[in-house]
Scaffold this motif. Structure first.
Motif, mmCIF file in Angstrom:
data_model
loop_
_atom_site.group_PDB
_atom_site.id
_atom_site.type_symbol
_atom_site.label_atom_id
_atom_site.label_comp_id
_atom_site.label_asym_id
_atom_site.label_seq_id
_atom_site.Cartn_x
_atom_site.Cartn_y
_atom_site.Cartn_z
ATOM 1 N N SER A 189 76.452 16.213 -21.347
ATOM 2 C CA SER A 189 75.090 15.923 -20.876
ATOM 3 C C SER A 189 74.324 15.038 -21.864
ATOM 4 N N ILE A 190 74.668 15.123 -23.140
ATOM 5 C CA ILE A 190 73.988 14.293 -24.143
ATOM 6 C C ILE A 190 74.346 12.828 -23.946
ATOM 7 N N PHE A 191 75.607 12.549 -23.672
ATOM 8 C CA PHE A 191 76.036 11.160 -23.465
ATOM 9 C C PHE A 191 75.525 10.609 -22.138
ATOM 10 N N THR A 192 75.277 11.487 -21.181
ATOM 11 C CA THR A 192 74.691 11.042 -19.911
ATOM 12 C C THR A 192 73.311 10.442 -20.157
ATOM 13 N N LYS A 193 72.551 11.073 -21.046
ATOM 14 C CA LYS A 193 71.200 10.597 -21.347
ATOM 15 C C LYS A 193 71.178 9.536 -22.434
ATOM 16 N N ILE A 194 72.117 9.625 -23.389
ATOM 17 C CA ILE A 194 72.167 8.684 -24.513
ATOM 18 C C ILE A 194 73.623 8.240 -24.683
ATOM 19 N N PRO A 195 74.071 7.245 -23.921
ATOM 20 C CA PRO A 195 75.489 6.849 -23.937
ATOM 21 C C PRO A 195 76.029 6.471 -25.313
#
Length: 233
Positions: free
Chosen positions: A8-14
């Motif tokens: 979910s972190i990479f979804t918001k901050i790739p």
């Protein structure tokens, strides 16, 4: 012990990047005069720089606040440990020496304009996950308060939450008895992988030059969201 970043972190901050350093067989003690002097001088230089600048004028702090907004944190954004440090210096309240591990953690955070945190690895239970917290997630922090982390980065092990870029927990705090230490650097996403690796290794080399022991390091990204830390006996 495995450290994993939730998708979910990479979804918001790739382009999110986390620098990880594991220190083995270190010796934490009162800081040598060289480190105390360097930390004091750096704070004095920052103080004069802050006379003509706002906190948000520093690229690292501005980038961190942008990260918090992307995660969905409430406005105003909860200040990171780095922002708290900078505000203290701006108010001419310099950070006193604590011990060699914490002093270096503060120095790295100020020098590179990134939140940085250290944990006693022997107080961590099982595996570690970095995720986005909720209003129900929290712990007793080093600020002597019970802290919750809605829409903020949160570290948890198999027992409970224990750390974040904002404040760390009493449970996993580093002391002068700590020998195995985990340091996490919340690296600016704008840095490329090579720059992130150089920064992380530079911190590891300076830390062990003062505290002894050896270190292993890694950069966690969307392409490499997990790393296994081998704890040597």
């Amino acid at each position: 012990m495995q450290l994993t970043i939730h998708p979910s972190i990479f979804t918001k901050i790739p382009d999110f990047k986390l620098g990880m350093i594991y220190y083995n067989k270190t010796t934490v003690s009162a800081s040598p005069q060289m480190l105390k002097g360097r930390l004091q001088l750096f704070q004095e230089q920052l103080y004069f720089e802050l006379l003509d600048k706002n906190i948000s004028d520093f690229p690292g702090l501005e980038e961190w606040q942008s990260i918090c907004r992307k995660l969905g944190a409430a406005h105003p954004v909860t200040p990171s440990a780095l922002e708290i440090l900078m505000n203290q210096i701006k108010s001419h309240k310099y950070i006193s020496s604590f011990h060699s591990a914490e002093d270096l953690n503060v120095f790295f955070s100020l020098q590179y304009e990134i939140p940085a945190s250290i944990y006693d690895a022997d107080k961590i239970t099982g595996n570690i996950k970095l995720s986005i917290g909720t209003a129900e997630d929290g712990y007793e922090g080093l600020n002597s308060q019970f802290n919750t982390f809605p829409s903020q980065l949160l570290l948890s092990d198999d027992y409970s939450a224990f750390g974040s870029p904002h404040t760390d927990s009493i449970r996993t705090a580093v002391t002068e008895e700590s020998e195995n230490i985990l340091q996490l650097l919340f690296i600016r996403p704008s840095l490329n992988a090579g720059e992130a690796f150089q920064l992380t290794n530079a911190c590891g080399k300076m830390f062990t030059s003062i505290n002894g022991g050896d270190f292993s390091s890694a950069i966690l990204t969307a392409e490499r969201p997990a790393f296994t830390i081998k704890k040597e006996v």
